[in-house]
Design an enzyme around this catalytic site. Sequence first.
Site, mmCIF file in Angstrom:
data_model
loop_
_atom_site.group_PDB
_atom_site.id
_atom_site.type_symbol
_atom_site.label_atom_id
_atom_site.label_comp_id
_atom_site.label_asym_id
_atom_site.label_seq_id
_atom_site.Cartn_x
_atom_site.Cartn_y
_atom_site.Cartn_z
ATOM 1 N N ALA A 147 -22.530 -36.039 -5.698
ATOM 2 C CA ALA A 147 -21.072 -35.965 -5.759
ATOM 3 C C ALA A 147 -20.601 -34.665 -6.399
ATOM 4 O O ALA A 147 -19.563 -34.109 -6.015
ATOM 5 C CB ALA A 147 -20.520 -37.153 -6.534
ATOM 6 N N GLU A 148 -21.357 -34.167 -7.363
ATOM 7 C CA GLU A 148 -20.953 -32.964 -8.082
ATOM 8 C C GLU A 148 -21.185 -31.690 -7.286
ATOM 9 O O GLU A 148 -20.299 -30.839 -7.176
ATOM 10 C CB GLU A 148 -21.709 -32.875 -9.417
ATOM 11 C CG GLU A 148 -21.278 -33.899 -10.453
ATOM 12 C CD GLU A 148 -19.859 -33.648 -10.958
ATOM 13 O OE1 GLU A 148 -19.419 -32.477 -10.933
ATOM 14 O OE2 GLU A 148 -19.198 -34.617 -11.356
ATOM 15 N N SER A 149 -22.373 -31.504 -6.748
ATOM 16 C CA SER A 149 -22.718 -30.208 -6.147
ATOM 17 C C SER A 149 -23.463 -30.312 -4.828
ATOM 18 O O SER A 149 -23.809 -29.281 -4.245
ATOM 19 C CB SER A 149 -23.589 -29.411 -7.120
ATOM 20 O OG SER A 149 -24.881 -30.012 -7.213
#
Length: 299
Positions: A178-180
């Site tokens: 989800a982040e990167s």
Amino acid sequence: MKRLLACAVVMSGLLPAPSVAVASDLVAAAFADHARYLAVQALSYEHGEGVRRDPEHAAVLYCESARLGEPEAMYALGWMYANARGVARNDAYAGTLFAMAAFLGNPHAEKMLRFTGPYTGEVPDCLHPPPETLLEAWPADELIAAMSGERQRIARLLVDLAPRYGIQPRLALGIALAESNLNAEALSPKNAMGVMQLIPETAARFNVRQPLDPEQNIKGGLAYLRWLLAYFEGDIALAAAGYNAGEGAVDRFRGVPPYKETRLYVERILAFVRNQRHPYDPDVVSPSSVMSAQRLVAQ
């Protein structure tokens, strides 16, 4: 089993296979149809139309429909909690349900929020996935094998490091995706860096001196996630919201903050992890006094 795994991979954005994407759309449509059917049945029991009037049973049907994403059911169940019809009155539950319905376009739900107070993130137990639907084992190797070479290397490093921090690999990987999307060189407009998108303050807080070094970055992100799980006593939704928006925002709003980005982020993590709770180490940090008090009030 392989078909289910393929659908899970595509829904996570890992395999853009057209044929599986079509199958996924058909499954989503089937669930949406079932959710609407349950909402119609619930309405019948709520008002006694063609069946005996049974508000308690109507609430059960509305809740299952809402869990499947039907906004009309979210609104109807919120109304029942706001007016103590078939369920005990609970304005926190009602406010959350109205906010969810409003977010999905229900025109009446927004107006009801003025009577129930702000969004809190508190939901009735029936909205949590039933235990029998949770996966006991997770075939991480099969999922990682579908990734490209560099992302595969980052994913394996993440999965290997996660248990050292008391983090289940599935949650760690869900956060990183989800982040990167497992990009070790990712840099956001807010200067969040690396695989786990650490902002400078968080990197310093968890002693990450080289935030673009994949191993250091992952260790810092896992340390922060471990802290959040302890602070929110194993509540994955709150920990994920804290990772996205900061634990201060979660405390301030007494639940998942009403930011569109954060809500979608939490939904993505919960869908990937398929659980609401995670083991945590109470010695890491004292729990949030705000959320602990909120739970006591809800009970």
